[in-house]
Motif scaffolding. Structure first.
Motif, PDB file in Angstrom:
ATOM      1  N   ALA A   1    -150.812  37.204  32.931  1.00  0.00           N
ATOM      2  CA  ALA A   1    -152.103  36.523  33.889  1.00  0.00           C
ATOM      3  C   ALA A   1    -153.362  36.824  32.833  1.00  0.00           C
ATOM      4  O   ALA A   1    -154.288  35.837  32.947  1.00  0.00           O
ATOM      5  N   ALA A   2    -153.346  37.995  32.225  1.00  0.00           N
ATOM      6  CA  ALA A   2    -154.619  38.297  31.501  1.00  0.00           C
ATOM      7  C   ALA A   2    -154.632  37.353  30.355  1.00  0.00           C
ATOM      8  O   ALA A   2    -155.643  36.574  29.896  1.00  0.00           O
ATOM      9  N   CYS A   3    -153.598  37.080  29.537  1.00  0.00           N
ATOM     10  CA  CYS A   3    -153.664  36.128  28.493  1.00  0.00           C
ATOM     11  C   CYS A   3    -153.961  34.626  28.697  1.00  0.00           C
ATOM     12  O   CYS A   3    -154.784  33.950  28.240  1.00  0.00           O
ATOM     13  N   GLN A   4    -153.347  34.437  30.177  1.00  0.00           N
ATOM     14  CA  GLN A   4    -153.670  33.016  30.623  1.00  0.00           C
ATOM     15  C   GLN A   4    -155.213  32.787  30.827  1.00  0.00           C
ATOM     16  O   GLN A   4    -155.885  31.846  30.653  1.00  0.00           O
ATOM     17  N   ARG A   5    -155.692  33.985  31.375  1.00  0.00           N
ATOM     18  CA  ARG A   5    -157.222  33.958  31.608  1.00  0.00           C
ATOM     19  C   ARG A   5    -158.027  33.876  30.216  1.00  0.00           C
ATOM     20  O   ARG A   5    -159.142  33.149  30.381  1.00  0.00           O
ATOM     21  N   PHE A   6    -157.788  34.476  29.428  1.00  0.00           N
ATOM     22  CA  PHE A   6    -158.200  34.472  28.170  1.00  0.00           C
ATOM     23  C   PHE A   6    -158.189  32.946  27.438  1.00  0.00           C
ATOM     24  O   PHE A   6    -159.013  32.636  26.868  1.00  0.00           O
TER      25      PHE A   6
END
Length: 325
Positions: free
Chosen positions: A276-281
């Motif tokens: 999820a964090a990488c998708q946010r980035f």
């Protein structure tokens, strides 16, 4: 339909700072001398390198007993096999022209005069002693590769002047300093993209530079005793140093530590949910050095900040319920 994964930047941690070293035995000895403990070693013989993770881990330490990636203020030493016996191999410490960029790591100590004397008695050299220059409240010791380690006090200088003892179990790995070309761009990235909070701005107009200190909310020092410096008791702080005017020089850039000559490698942020964090980035249009799907290591990613420094993204093991490696 599966629920969309979410990520909360307020749970992120500035986990570690990676430094390449020539001789891991000498480097580990130095960092253990200033109170850190080797909490994990990862070996990758097929790729011919090892990783040493060190942190303050006494019962009174901020992250005592926590897993490697559920901490702040960790030092990761990277040793590429063979460098220890190569007379031509030398680390770039980030403070020598024309390869400046990374500046230093910083520890905070209980009694700074006694702590500096103890380190000097152990045979280590100083870039700056307390008595050198105009800033008499900080010192810089050199590790075996010439990296600068700043030493600051957790109490005012005058309060520790007559104290001759020091307790390494009270030390903190306080911050990591990197130089940035454009403070506005760097602050926007670390606050809006990485989710950090600006803790303090320290301008020095006479010397034409400004320091910005950032950290994650989860890293706030709690229950600070009277007379103690709350900021010095924190771990996982990022210091950005902006030398005024660099932002308007089109030809100016800092060395990221990963081009030759190498030294500093990256800072690392551990996150609640790495997918999820990488998708946010991705949604924030970051510049990637390595996506999760790139290469052989599918459990780490690397984002590039505005100056080209690498920011590693890893899963917080405690929140995932399983180790990363």
């Amino acid at each position: 339909m599966a629920a969309t994964k979410t990520t909360d930047p307020s749970t992120y941690k500035l986990n570690h700072t990676m430094l390449r070293v020539k001789d891991p035995k000498e480097s580990v000895k130095f960092y253990e001398t200033i109170g850190l403990k080797q909490i994990r070693k990862l070996q990758f013989p097929e790729a011919k390198f090892d990783l040493y993770f060190l942190a303050y881990d006494s019962p009174s330490a901020v992250s005592a007993g926590a897993s490697v990636f559920d901490r702040e203020g960790v030092i990761e030493l990277t040793h590429n096999y063979g460098t220890e016996s190569d007379p031509n191999y030398k680390i770039n410490n980030g403070n020598t022209e024309p390869h400046r960029g990374f500046g230093h790591t910083c520890i905070s100590v209980d009694n700074i005069q006694a702590a500096c004397q103890r380190i000097e008695d152990a045979g280590y050299k100083f870039q700056k002693k307390l008595t050198d220059g105009r800033m008499r409240h900080i010192a810089f010791v050199l590790d075996p590769d010439g990296y600068w380690v700043e030493i600051i006090g957790q109490r005012p200088l005058e309060a520790t002047a007559d104290v001759t003892t020091t307790d390494v179990t009270t030390y903190r790995m306080n911050h990591t300093m990197i130089r940035v070309k454009d403070s506005e761009k760097a602050l926007k990235f670390y606050q809006e993209v990485m989710g950090m909070t600006l803790l303090r701005t320290a301008p020095n107009d006479a010397a034409k530079f400004t320091n910005f200190f950032l950290g994650y909310a989860a890293g706030n020092a709690q229950n600070v005793p009277e007379g103690m410096n709350k900021e010095a008791l924190r771990e996982g702080v990022l210091e950005l140093t902006w030398n005024h005017g660099t932002e308007s020089d089109a030809e100016f850039s800092y060395h990221d530590g990963n081009k030759e000559p190498q030294g500093f490698g990256h800072i690392c942020v551990s996150v609640d949910d790495i997918d999820a964090a990488c998708q946010r980035f991705e949604d924030l249009n970051v510049n990637w050095k390595k996506r999760l799907t790139d290469g052989r290591m599918k459990n780490v990613a690397f984002v590039l900040d505005p100056d080209g420094y690498w920011v590693e993204i890893v899963q917080n093991e405690r929140l995932a319920g399983k180790p990363n490696f």
